[in-house]
Design a protein around this motif. Structure first.
Motif, short mmCIF file in Angstrom:
data_model
loop_
_atom_site.label_atom_id
_atom_site.label_comp_id
_atom_site.label_asym_id
_atom_site.label_seq_id
_atom_site.Cartn_x
_atom_site.Cartn_y
_atom_site.Cartn_z
N ALA A 174 -4.62 0.79 -2.20
CA ALA A 174 -4.22 0.63 -1.42
C ALA A 174 -4.33 0.64 -0.17
O ALA A 174 -4.74 -0.32 0.11
CB ALA A 174 -4.11 2.76 -0.33
N THR A 175 -2.59 -0.16 0.16
CA THR A 175 -3.19 -1.23 1.34
C THR A 175 -2.02 -0.69 2.55
O THR A 175 -1.58 0.81 2.67
CB THR A 175 -1.26 -2.14 1.01
OG1 THR A 175 -0.24 -1.36 1.14
CG2 THR A 175 -1.55 -2.83 -0.17
N ASP B 104 0.39 0.09 4.47
CA ASP B 104 1.35 0.62 4.10
C ASP B 104 2.02 1.42 4.00
O ASP B 104 3.01 1.89 3.29
CB ASP B 104 2.30 -0.61 3.37
CG ASP B 104 2.72 -2.31 4.01
OD1 ASP B 104 2.44 -1.87 6.17
OD2 ASP B 104 2.90 -3.29 4.26
N ASP B 105 0.75 2.03 2.87
CA ASP B 105 0.72 3.09 2.17
C ASP B 105 0.21 4.29 2.68
O ASP B 105 1.52 6.09 2.64
CB ASP B 105 -0.10 3.00 0.92
CG ASP B 105 -0.05 2.12 -0.59
OD1 ASP B 105 1.35 1.76 -0.78
OD2 ASP B 105 -0.57 1.71 -0.74
N TRP B 106 -0.22 4.40 3.97
CA TRP B 106 -0.79 5.20 4.58
C TRP B 106 0.86 6.67 4.95
O TRP B 106 0.84 7.58 5.21
CB TRP B 106 -0.87 5.77 6.27
CG TRP B 106 -1.77 6.51 6.60
CD1 TRP B 106 -0.78 6.51 7.94
CD2 TRP B 106 -2.18 7.63 6.55
NE1 TRP B 106 -1.33 7.99 7.93
CE2 TRP B 106 -2.27 8.20 7.42
CE3 TRP B 106 -3.00 7.85 4.92
CZ2 TRP B 106 -3.01 9.55 7.17
CZ3 TRP B 106 -3.79 8.72 4.54
CH2 TRP B 106 -3.90 9.63 6.16
N VAL C 96 -3.72 4.37 -4.76
CA VAL C 96 -2.58 5.52 -4.80
C VAL C 96 -2.56 5.19 -6.46
O VAL C 96 -2.65 3.95 -7.06
CB VAL C 96 -2.01 4.58 -3.72
CG1 VAL C 96 -1.87 5.35 -2.46
CG2 VAL C 96 -0.87 3.12 -4.30
N VAL D 270 0.84 5.07 -8.38
CA VAL D 270 3.05 5.22 -7.71
C VAL D 270 3.58 4.95 -9.24
O VAL D 270 2.88 4.73 -10.12
CB VAL D 270 3.37 4.40 -7.19
CG1 VAL D 270 1.85 4.03 -5.82
CG2 VAL D 270 2.99 2.60 -7.90
N VAL E 240 5.06 6.99 -3.76
CA VAL E 240 2.88 7.32 -4.17
C VAL E 240 3.19 8.59 -4.06
O VAL E 240 3.75 10.06 -3.67
CB VAL E 240 2.20 6.95 -2.33
CG1 VAL E 240 1.45 7.73 -2.73
CG2 VAL E 240 3.13 5.61 -2.77
N SER F 202 -3.21 9.81 -4.59
CA SER F 202 -4.50 8.19 -3.92
C SER F 202 -5.52 9.50 -4.37
O SER F 202 -5.97 10.16 -4.35
CB SER F 202 -4.34 9.41 -2.36
OG SER F 202 -5.31 7.80 -1.78
#
Length: 162
Positions: free
Chosen positions: A6-7, A9-11, A53, A55, A61, A64
């Motif tokens: 996860a990054t 930006d995935d939140w 995550v 995907v 997504v 997680s």
């Protein structure tokens, strides 16, 4: 489905199902009114923790997981993990894929075992999944979780060697 690290930006994609699951109050001992900022603190781990995550091919997504040492110091050789699957994708093998992935990650990192500290006994699908992946219930804390529908239920401690 692809599983990857996860990054930050995935939140925004994790938050909607994280919020839905936590607000339901049936499977996690998090405050039901957890904010996005607090959720991010809980879920998006810094090393030695790791968040991944699941995907879909279109980069949506759908689940997680996070994993980290269960304890520090002399207990750091045992991992723990937590998992969330977007309820819209429940029953599609996402949880199993995340579970297998995290077990492989823990093995590769040199952990000797994995322990889940608080699996809600009323979450029978999760209990069955973890048992099918080799976990055993090593204890249950009676009435340690207040389920919004079933009342006070136990929390299982589940364990497996790696």
């Amino acid at each position: 489905m692809e599983i990857r690290d996860a990054t930050a930006d995935d939140w925004p994609a994790i938050w909607p199902f994280f919020h839905q699951i936590v607000a339901a109050g049936e499977t996690y001992a998090y405050d039901r009114d957890t904010t996005s900022d607090r959720g991010r603190e809980i879920w998006m781990l810094d090393p030695p923790g790791r968040t991944v995550v699941a995907v879909e091919r279109d980069a949506t997504v759908i689940g997680s997981a996070k994993t980290h040492p269960n304890q520090g110091g002399p207990g750091a050789h045992v991992a723990t993990a937590s998992f969330m699957v977007d309820p819209a994708h429940s029953g599609q093998g996402v949880g199993r894929a995340l579970g297998e992935y995290v077990l492989d990650l823990a093995r590769a990192k040199g952990y000797r075992a994995m322990q889940f500290n608080a699996v809600v006994e009323a979450n029978t699908r999760a209990v069955a999944l973890w048992r099918s992946l080799g976990f055993e219930i090593v204890g249950t804390v009676p009435e340690a979780f207040h389920h919004p529908v079933k009342g006070y239920v136990g929390l299982h401690v589940m364990y497996r060697k790696l």
